[in-house]
Each structure stands twice: as C-alpha cells, then as structure tokens.
Design an enzyme around this catalytic site. Structure first.
Site, PDB file in Angstrom:
ATOM      1  N   GLU A   3       2.897   4.950  -3.864  1.00  0.00           N
ATOM      2  CA  GLU A   3       2.860   5.610  -5.391  1.00  0.00           C
ATOM      3  C   GLU A   3       4.338   6.171  -5.485  1.00  0.00           C
ATOM      4  O   GLU A   3       4.545   6.724  -6.545  1.00  0.00           O
ATOM      5  CB  GLU A   3       1.907   6.763  -5.285  1.00  0.00           C
ATOM      6  CG  GLU A   3       0.354   6.080  -5.335  1.00  0.00           C
ATOM      7  CD  GLU A   3       0.032   5.414  -4.078  1.00  0.00           C
ATOM      8  OE1 GLU A   3       0.489   5.845  -2.943  1.00  0.00           O
ATOM      9  OE2 GLU A   3      -0.848   4.327  -4.407  1.00  0.00           O
ATOM     10  N   ASP A  41       0.827  -1.181   0.145  1.00  0.00           N
ATOM     11  CA  ASP A  41       0.064  -0.032   0.069  1.00  0.00           C
ATOM     12  C   ASP A  41       0.878   1.307   0.103  1.00  0.00           C
ATOM     13  O   ASP A  41       2.183   1.212   0.330  1.00  0.00           O
ATOM     14  CB  ASP A  41      -1.049  -0.115   1.400  1.00  0.00           C
ATOM     15  CG  ASP A  41      -2.081   1.059   1.202  1.00  0.00           C
ATOM     16  OD1 ASP A  41      -2.164   1.643   0.170  1.00  0.00           O
ATOM     17  OD2 ASP A  41      -2.492   1.591   2.331  1.00  0.00           O
ATOM     18  N   ASP A 100      -8.825   4.073  -2.361  1.00  0.00           N
ATOM     19  CA  ASP A 100      -9.861   4.485  -1.200  1.00  0.00           C
ATOM     20  C   ASP A 100     -10.997   4.881  -2.000  1.00  0.00           C
ATOM     21  O   ASP A 100     -11.325   6.243  -2.027  1.00  0.00           O
ATOM     22  CB  ASP A 100      -9.025   5.376  -0.213  1.00  0.00           C
ATOM     23  CG  ASP A 100      -7.871   4.861   0.204  1.00  0.00           C
ATOM     24  OD1 ASP A 100      -7.935   3.700   0.430  1.00  0.00           O
ATOM     25  OD2 ASP A 100      -7.253   5.384   0.794  1.00  0.00           O
TER      26      ASP A 100
HETATM   27  C1  GLC Z   1      -4.611   3.564   2.822  1.00  0.00           C
HETATM   28  C2  GLC Z   1      -5.386   2.343   1.906  1.00  0.00           C
HETATM   29  C3  GLC Z   1      -6.364   1.603   2.653  1.00  0.00           C
HETATM   30  C4  GLC Z   1      -5.692   1.411   4.131  1.00  0.00           C
HETATM   31  C5  GLC Z   1      -5.278   2.556   4.875  1.00  0.00           C
HETATM   32  C6  GLC Z   1      -4.326   2.338   6.025  1.00  0.00           C
HETATM   33  O1  GLC Z   1      -5.515   4.543   2.768  1.00  0.00           O
HETATM   34  O2  GLC Z   1      -5.415   2.609   0.508  1.00  0.00           O
HETATM   35  O3  GLC Z   1      -6.636   0.541   2.302  1.00  0.00           O
HETATM   36  O4  GLC Z   1      -6.931   0.788   5.138  1.00  0.00           O
HETATM   37  O5  GLC Z   1      -4.023   3.266   4.058  1.00  0.00           O
HETATM   38  O6  GLC Z   1      -3.371   1.570   5.983  1.00  0.00           O
END
Ligand code: GLC
Length: 776
Positions: free
Chosen positions: A379, A376, A488
């Site tokens: 980017e 995650d 998200d």
């Molecule tokens: C980011 C991710 C999400 C995750 C959050 C906390 O916003 O896209 O899926 O739950 O981080 O880690």
C-alpha cells in the site's frame, strides 16, 4: 476535431472525445491545468482519437455531439448535461455545482436519477449497490474486514451508474485521496472530491454494464492470458517455513490424489525478512527443492514485500542506498518506517530506474525455477515502532491468531487521519524524470508501480513465459499486470458472505483475476465453514487457500474425512472447468468482461436482479448461489428470466422467480442457463499432467453460444496467432437439438482433437470439424 476548450464560469473546461462513447472532462484549477498527464490511462492510445464531433455555440450554451451522445454546457452556470441520441438525459451536474473549489480540494456534484444503482468502486465491503454510501480511495492495510469498513488495499475511483434507460461509467482520474458520496448527504445528488489535483474524469457511455466495462478497460488496460496452471488450486499459509514442510505438503496432495498446482512461500523463507534473500537454514537446497516440486507438478510462488531492511551489510539495501533509489523526505533524509524486517526503507517505484533495479532482482529466483511472485504489503503498509514491537510480542510470543481490533474512529476526519497514519508520510517525495511528486499523489499508485516493476522484470528474465503475479494493493489498471487477492479476511461466515459481493464489485471495476483467502485468513477455520468456502472458492477466478500465523491447519484434509471428500470433489470440478474458465479469460483479455458477473451484467434490463447480490453468474452460463450461514441446508435462489437446470439433478426450472432449493453440506446450489455450453476436461492432479485432446461439452436445451479458446497455456505465442478459437452454438430445430461448430481462428496444432457431447444424460462422440450435428 476531437477536443474543445470552453470557458465556463471562471475556469476552462477541456472536453476530449476519446471514442464516440468515451469523453474526458478536464477543468482548469485557478486558471491552470495543473496536471496534463494521467498516471494510469494509456496516453498513447487516447491521444489523437479523431472522433467526428459536431459543435455549435448558442447564446447561452455550447453543444457537442457524436454518433451516440449530445453534450450541452450552459454558459452561465457552466452546467454539463449529457444526453443519448434518444434525448434521454443520462448525466447532469447538480445545479451549478459541476465544479466547486475549496482551497486545494475540488468537488463535483451530479444529479441522481430515479431508479439508479451505483456499482463498482473496486474492492469494497458492504452491499453491491453503493447508493447512499460513502467510499474512500486511499490504499490501506485494513486487517478488520467487518462489513462497512472502508477503505481496503486498493483504489478504483470508478463506478457504473446502472439505469433502465441507459447506463454510464465514470472514472475519476485523480490519484490523491478522494471520496465519493453516492447520495448519503442528499438523495438527489452524489458528489466526489479529491484532496488535491485536478477535476479530470471520463464519462463512459454504454448500452449495458458490459459495454461500460469494455470502455473502461479500453482506457485502463486489460489482463493478458494467465498461465494455465494458475487456474488450478493454490495452497498457502503463513508459513510453510522449511523445505521439509513443503515436501510433505506436496506429497500429501499427491498421496491423497487431490489436485493442486501452486505452493506458496510466505515471509519466513527470507533471511530475517530481507527481501530477495533465502534463509539457508530453513531452505538449504532451495533450487533443488523447486525442481523436485516441479517434477511433482507444483509451481512455487514466493512473497515479495517492498520494505527493504535497514542493514548496512545487506546487498539490496546497500545498492539501493548508494544509487539513491529509496524514498526521501522533503528535507532530504531517507524515509524509514517499520515493517516485518524492522526498520525499513521504501523503493521509489515511480522512477523507471528503480523499477528496473527491482525487476532485475527477480531474475535469480526465476532462474532457480520460481514461477510466480506475490506482492504484499504494497500500500505500502508501514507500522510505527510501537506497533512493530506489539506485533512481535502478540504473534511470536503470545501466539495470537488475529490482531486486536482498534477502536473505531469517531468521525470522518478521524478516519482519514487513522488511514494516513498506516503508511509512508504524505510529504515523502517521489520523482519521475524532472518532476517531483508528494506521496499524497503517488500513494494510491505505489502498489500498481511495484507490480509494473515485477511484470517488466519477469519479462526480461523470462521473455517466453507469461508471468503469474499476485498483488494486494493496486489502482485502476492493476489488471494490466496482476491477479488480486483481497487481503486479510477472517475465518468467519461474515467474511465468506462479504467475499461474494466484494468480488462482484472488483469485477465490475475491470479486474478479472481475483479471489479471497479460502477458509479465511485470521483465526481458526472450522469444518463446516471450510467446506462451504471450498464450494464457493472453486468459482473464484483466483483460487487459493491461505491462513495466518498460529492458526490451525487449513489444508483440504485438515477437517476430517467427510470434509476432505467434499473438498476433493469440488477441487476436481474446478479442474474439469478449466477450459471454460480459460475461455472466459479470453473474453477478459479482449473486452475486459470479468468472470464473476453480478446478475445485472447478464440480465442488464432486469432491475429486480439488483436485489440478489448473494448469488452471481460465473461466466454466461453458471449461476452460483453460495451457502453462507452455519447449519443452513437450504437456500432461496433467484433465477432470472429464461429456463434453468439444476446442476446436480438436471431438473428444469422456469426463471423470473425465487426458488427454494436443498443445499446439503456437500452441495452448493448451482444452476445452468438454458442453451449453456460448458467445455470441460477430465480431471487431473495438476494442469498439464495429462494431455487433454478430448473436450467434454456439457450442453443444455435451448439456444446458446460459447467461444472456446485454447493455446499452449504458457508462452506469448498466442500474440503471434498461435491459438484456436472455436464457436460452439446450440439450437433447437424441429424438436431436435443441434450443435454447430465453427472455427473462428486456427493457429494452434496441439489442441482439442475430438469432442464428447453430453446432452440430457446422453453422450455423443464427435470429431472436431465444422458443421451442424444432431446431439439428442
Ligand atoms: C499480510 C498478508 C498475508 C501474509 C502476511 C505475512 O498480512 O496480507 O497474506 O500472510 O502479511 O506475510
């Protein structure tokens, strides 16, 4: 000869034939080929392709032809025109603007054909056909998924230009910030532009969009067979943050008899968000917990963020710093930015030794039984210090359920500035061997490289199993390594709807294993929305429920008895469909053909299907028409040419028309195409719970064919031939329906032993052997 360098205007144009249908056009810039590498095309594969090309030079032109294409380059204007063998003009430069420089920036302008539709461009909000739109390529942590907001987390500078005579694909192999204006500025042309780098693009000719996708994924890579368990339901939230919560969750699924295969740990399992650590207070017996969950049939997937906390007492930081593995600024200072752990540094994944270092850190988790990794924030997303503190206050103290919306940028330039601020500084340096790159060139690849590190690390630690990796960020070719979820979204009808289209465009861009957060991420979901999203979610190749911090519970039982029953029925249907889904993944592995298919992929000659972007084909046979409005209990469905059967009633429809169908809360409209053959299993609590030796084949009247694939579902043995491939076909002969069985490949012993054929409410048991069998 498969390569020719021509002089056009004041530059050189290198034309390289990769196959008779795929051609690379690469221009020099101020007299030099700045870039002689590709960061995402498999160079080995395309090096010496040895395509037969005939070449002719006239007074005013050059002509190059293969078995499929004829390329004419005019000497005076440098204008490139590409024809098929029927002399149809497929693609041509717009006037003399095939190559335009403006400082470091490069542009190319192409003519738009009448009736042309532009599809693909990866993960996008907004309509399926991008004609008249501008698309930016710069991987961005965009938390507002309102329709039209662009860009999101991934960049795929690739599209298919669909046209009734011939389609083509175009892949711009440039990783800098780029954008495509697909007829917004002027309806007669489109153009694309990159802030730096070369004009280097691939033209991919195809008799159909599927043919183009096959060509594009030949260049950028294809997905391997996913672990079979990963086709089940995944349950996640930010966060199941203690052992006890996870045990309870697991028990609840089993108690309620709701199938589920994977549970997720979001950032709170770590010690102060330090990547590769475990918070021992919350998870005192991590390894035992993983084992216990496995015994209940659950695999554990853990989140991994690239930002490494700046903390001199923390091993990963210390090691990375001492080995000089983190990105530095031009002036030599280590770059720091803020993410969940606070002040953080960022590994330079461009370097092999850094990828190895990172990959090696997975070993401990794999040894403890962790089955998958969720990459995650890659980017990479970087906050400013103020944003970081604001987030802390909003989410931890004030218990916000979604971030406040930022003001919209006033114009394009402001937009570019805004998205560049959300990541590492452009002047950060990356290295590869003796080459130095600025972040501006590597930014869009950062996520892809992190996934490469994860993939390779996984294979080293556990060479016998196929990894499950999920990523948010990526670039063309991400499908070689990972499944993708689209970040998200929000618990809103708008985002349920937008997912239908985003996933079609991502599919067209060669990425098969995809999904969105079912139920929506930000905000509270409500009962009806959850039910409709579950009905749709079972047709996301990657099927995961996930929600944000502070939001209400989003488990299948969180919305009352009726919602639970519907959710359970659909999850069970998903589990029954796994043999069909897995076989479709075989097609994705072999040819790059995605599971979610815009109607135009299955009906390539029918222009009208382009207007029906709110429905899609799941594989060749199942038409899915989701309900995406509150309180709607019916919807219109366009049935393409041919005959169709209502999944619930078996009612037959003639296609080529719009039909209105009932859609009570417990039904998502589904239609089966004539000649459909759907292999199904009996449902089970998790993949592998029951030995599935009997395959149910749902067969529908008409002519059809399906390649059924099976293997052990987890090891790489299929690469050594240990799999079965069976061709099932059905046809009508003298008013009777037949099923033909043919073994294409036999290499796996523990597969299907017998069949139960379901045809028009009749059932017939068959041994699995070659031959033709009457089934009515
Ligand atoms: C980011 C991710 C999400 C995750 C959050 C906390 O916003 O896209 O899926 O739950 O981080 O880690």
């Amino acid at each position: 000869m498969d390569e020719k360098v021509l002089r056009v205007k004041d530059e050189l144009l290198k034309i390289h034939f990769i196959t008779p249908k795929i051609v690379n056009f690469h221009y020099s810039k101020y007299g030099k080929f700045d870039k002689n590498y590709s960061l995402c095309v498999d160079y080995e594969k395309i090096k010496d392709s040895g395509v037969r090309v005939t070449y002719e030079e006239g007074e005013n032109y050059y002509r190059l032809s293969t078995d499929y294409l004829e390329i004419i380059v005019s000497k005076e204007l440098g204008k490139v025109s590409i024809y098929d063998k029927g002399k149809n003009l497929i693609l041509s430069d717009y006037e003399d603007k095939g190559y335009v420089k403006e400082g470091k920036k490069i542009y190319t302008y192409k003519k738009i054909r009448h009736e042309e539709a532009f599809l693909g461009f990866g993960e996008r909000l907004g309509p399926l056909n991008k004609r008249g739109h501008v698309l930016i390529n710069w991987n961005t942590d965009e938390s507002d998924h309102s329709v039209g907001n662009d860009p999101l987390y991934q960049s795929h500078p690739f599209f298919i230009a669909w046209h009734p005579t011939a389609s083509y694909g175009l892949f711009f192999d440039n990783t800098f910030l780029s954008y495509f204006d697909m007829g917004k500025e002027d309806k007669d042309y489109y153009y694309f532009c990159a802030e730096d780098g070369d004009l280097d693009y691939y033209f991919i000719y195809g008799s159909s969009p599927k043919d183009v996708i096959e060509g594009y994924t030949y260049l950028t890579g294809r997905y391997y067979m996913p672990p079979l368990w990963s086709l089940g339901l995944h349950q996640s939230r930010w966060s199941y943050d203690s052992e006890i919560k996870l045990y309870n969750l697991a028990k609840e699924f089993r108690k309620r008899n709701i199938p589920c295969d994977a549970l997720y740990l979001d950032i709170d399992y770590m010690r102060g968000y330090r990547v590769f650590t475990i918070n021992k207070k919350r998870f005192p017996h991590f390894e035992k917990m993983v084992k216990d969950l496995k015994n209940l049939g659950f695999k554990l997937v853990v989140i991994i963020d690239p930002g490494v906390k700046w903390d001199r007492k923390y091993e990963i930081f210390k090691e990375g710093l001492s080995k000089d593995f983190f990105c530095r600024m031009e002036n030599g200072k280590v770059f720091t930015g803020y993410v969940w752990p606070g002040k953080s540094v960022f590994p330079d994944f461009l370097r092999k030794e850094v990828r190895n270092f990172w990959g090696e850190k997975l070993r401990e988790f794999i040894n403890m039984g962790v089955s998958g990794f969720w990459n995650d924030m890659n980017e990479p997303s970087v906050f400013s210090r103020i944003e970081y503190w604001a987030m802390k206050i909003l989410f931890h103290i004030l218990k916000f359920k979604e971030p406040p919306k930022l003001p919209k940028p006033k114009n394009f330039e402001e937009k570019i500035k805004q998205i560049k601020r959300k990541t590492v500084h452009e002047k950060v340096i990356h290295k590869e061997d003796d080459k130095i790159f600025y972040h501006s060139e590597i930014h869009n690849l950062y996520g892809l490289l992190m996934n490469q590190a994860t993939f390779e690390g996984f294979l080293k630690a556990n060479p016998h199993e196929r990894p499950f990796i999920l990523t948010r960020s990526g670039f063309s070719g991400i499908q070689k390594y990972s499944a993708v979820w689209c970040g998200d979204n929000k618990s809103s009808w708008e985002n349920l709807f937008s997912s239908i289209i985003t996933l079609q465009n991502l599919s067209i861009s060669g990425v098969p294993f995809i999904g969105e957060d079912v139920g929506g991420f930000w905000g509270d979901c409500e009962r009806e929305l959850f039910v409709r999203w579950m009905e749709l979610g079972i047709f996301y190749p990657f099927f995961r429920i996930h929600t944000a911090k502070n939001t209400r519970n989003q488990e299948p039982w969180s919305f009352g008895d009726e919602a639970e029953k519907i959710a359970k029925d659909f999850i069970s249907l998903r589990y029954r469909l796994i043999p069909y889904i897995y076989s479709l993944f075989y097609e994705a592995k072999e040819k790059g053909i995605p599971l979610i298919r815009s109607l135009i992929l299955e009906f390539p000659n029918s222009k009208e299907v382009l207007s029906y972007e709110d429905e899609f084909m799941f594989g060749p046979f199942i038409l899915v028409a989701p309900v995406y409005e509150k309180e709607k209990r019916e919807r219109k469905v366009y049935l393409p040419e041919g005959f169709w059967y209502d999944f619930y009633t078996g009612k037959r429809y003639r296609g080529g028309t719009l039909v209105k169908v009932n859609a009570p809360l417990n039904k998502i409209p589904l239609f089966l195409r004539e000649g459909a053959i759907i292999p199904m299993w009996n449902t089970q609590s998790y993949v592998g719970e029951k030995k599935q030796e009997m395959l149910n084949l749902e067969v529908y009247p008409g002519d059809g064919k399906f390649l059924y694939y099976e293997d052990d579902g987890i090891s790489w043995d299929y690469e050594k031939g240990m799999y079965n491939l069976i061709e099932f076909s059905t046809f009508k002969k003298e008013e009777k329906q037949f099923l033909r069985i043919r073994f294409i490949h036999k290499g796996y012993k523990d597969g299907t032993k017998s069949l139960k054929v379901h045809y028009c409410k009749k059932e017939k048991k068959l041994e699995l052997m070659e031959g033709e069998f009457e089934i009515n």
